[in-house]
Write a protein that holds these residues in place. Structure first.
Motif, short mmCIF file in Angstrom:
data_model
loop_
_atom_site.label_atom_id
_atom_site.label_comp_id
_atom_site.label_asym_id
_atom_site.label_seq_id
_atom_site.Cartn_x
_atom_site.Cartn_y
_atom_site.Cartn_z
N VAL A 1 14.56 30.60 7.51
CA VAL A 1 13.17 30.31 7.90
C VAL A 1 12.40 29.76 6.70
N ALA A 2 12.64 30.31 5.52
CA ALA A 2 11.94 29.82 4.33
C ALA A 2 12.35 28.40 3.96
N SER A 3 13.59 28.01 4.30
CA SER A 3 14.06 26.68 3.92
C SER A 3 13.83 25.62 4.98
N ILE A 4 13.34 25.99 6.15
CA ILE A 4 13.15 25.00 7.23
C ILE A 4 12.23 23.85 6.81
N PRO A 5 11.08 24.09 6.17
CA PRO A 5 10.25 22.94 5.78
C PRO A 5 10.98 21.96 4.86
N ALA A 6 11.74 22.48 3.91
CA ALA A 6 12.47 21.58 3.01
C ALA A 6 13.55 20.82 3.76
N ILE A 7 14.23 21.48 4.69
CA ILE A 7 15.27 20.82 5.47
C ILE A 7 14.67 19.70 6.31
N LEU A 8 13.54 19.98 6.97
CA LEU A 8 12.92 18.96 7.81
C LEU A 8 12.39 17.80 6.97
N ALA A 9 11.84 18.10 5.79
CA ALA A 9 11.37 17.02 4.91
C ALA A 9 12.54 16.14 4.48
N GLN B 1 0.85 -1.19 0.00
CA GLN B 1 0.00 0.00 0.00
C GLN B 1 0.88 1.24 0.00
N PRO B 2 0.48 2.28 -0.69
CA PRO B 2 1.30 3.50 -0.68
C PRO B 2 1.36 4.07 0.74
N ALA B 3 2.53 4.62 1.06
CA ALA B 3 2.72 5.19 2.39
C ALA B 3 1.81 6.40 2.55
N PRO B 4 1.27 6.58 3.74
CA PRO B 4 0.42 7.75 3.94
C PRO B 4 1.24 9.02 3.80
N ARG B 5 0.61 10.06 3.28
CA ARG B 5 1.31 11.34 3.11
C ARG B 5 1.63 11.91 4.48
N PRO B 6 2.86 12.35 4.67
CA PRO B 6 3.20 12.94 5.96
C PRO B 6 2.47 14.26 6.15
N ALA B 7 2.24 14.58 7.40
CA ALA B 7 1.57 15.84 7.71
C ALA B 7 2.49 16.99 7.29
N PRO B 8 1.91 18.11 6.88
CA PRO B 8 2.77 19.23 6.52
C PRO B 8 3.61 19.68 7.71
N ILE B 9 4.82 20.11 7.41
CA ILE B 9 5.74 20.51 8.46
C ILE B 9 5.40 21.91 8.92
N ALA B 10 5.20 22.04 10.21
CA ALA B 10 4.85 23.34 10.78
C ALA B 10 6.10 23.98 11.35
N LEU C 1 15.29 15.63 6.13
CA LEU C 1 15.70 14.82 7.28
C LEU C 1 14.77 13.63 7.47
N GLY C 2 13.48 13.83 7.21
CA GLY C 2 12.54 12.71 7.29
C GLY C 2 12.87 11.65 6.26
N ASN C 3 13.25 12.06 5.05
CA ASN C 3 13.64 11.10 4.01
C ASN C 3 14.91 10.37 4.40
N VAL C 4 15.83 11.06 5.04
CA VAL C 4 17.07 10.43 5.49
C VAL C 4 16.75 9.35 6.52
N GLN C 5 15.81 9.63 7.41
CA GLN C 5 15.43 8.65 8.42
C GLN C 5 14.89 7.39 7.76
#
Length: 152
Positions: free
Chosen positions: A120-128, A26-35, A130-134
Motif C-alpha cells: 500500500v505504501a508503494s502504490i503511488p510510486a508504482i503508479l507514477a 512548454q514544460p509539461a503540466p504536473r500530474p495530479a497526485p496519485i490517490a 507506470l505513467g512514466n512508462v506510458q
C-alpha cells in the motif's frame, strides 16, 4: 522618420530575441497526485487479511478430499473416502497438526500484514512509474517508421 526607424529596429530586435522563448517547448503540466483507493489505504486492511487467512485455512482443512483421491487412484469411492477431509490427510501420524498449522497460519498472517502495508505504501510510486512508462512508450512508438511509407 528617424525615430520611427529606430523604434522599428528596436521592436524587430526585441521580437527576434523573444522568438526562441516562444518556440521553446512548454514544460509539461504536473500530474495530479496519485490517490490510493480508500479500500487499499485503510489501516485496518492488513489486520483483516491476517484474520481472514486463519479462517480460510480452517475452511480448507474441512474440505472433502477422499473422493478426489479415489478418482486419482482410479478406484471406487468408499464410505471412508466420502468422510476424509484435508485435515485427515495432513495429520497422518501427527497428533499436533492442528496446532502446528494454526501457528504457521498466524505467522504467515503477520507476514501478510507486513507485505500489505509495504504494498500500500508503494502504490503511488508504482503508479507514477507506470505513467512514466506510458510516456516513454508513446515517444518510442512515435519514432517508429511508417510501414505503409513506400520504400525506394
Amino acid at each position: 522618420m528617424r525615430l520611427f526607424n529606430a523604434t522599428l529596429v528596436v521592436s524587430l530586435a526585441a521580437g527576434l530575441a523573444a522568438a526562441p522563448a516562444f518556440a521553446a517547448p512548454q514544460p509539461a503540466p504536473r500530474p495530479a497526485p496519485i490517490a490510493v483507493p480508500p479500500e487499499l489505504s485503510d489501516p485496518a486492511l492488513p489486520d483483516k487479511l491476517g484474520r481472514m487467512s486463519g479462517a480460510l485455512t480452517r475452511a480448507v482443512m474441512d474440505m472433502p478430499v477422499g473422493e478426489l483421491e479415489a478418482a486419482i487412484e482410479n478406484r471406487p469411492v468408499t464410505p471412508a473416502d466420502k468422510a476424509r477431509r484435508v485435515r485427515d490427510v495432513a495429520a497422518r501420524g501427527d497428533p499436533n497438526v492442528e496446532r502446528r498449522i494454526a501457528a504457521e497460519t498466524a505467522a504467515s498472517g503477520r507476514a501478510m500484514q507486513g507485505m500489505t502495508k509495504a504494498l500500500v505504501a508503494s502504490i503511488p510510486a508504482i503508479l507514477a512509474s507506470l505513467g512514466n512508462v506510458q510516456v516513454e512508450l508513446e515517444k518510442a512508438v512515435a519514432n517508429l517508421p511508417d510501414p505503409t511509407y513506400p520504400r525506394r
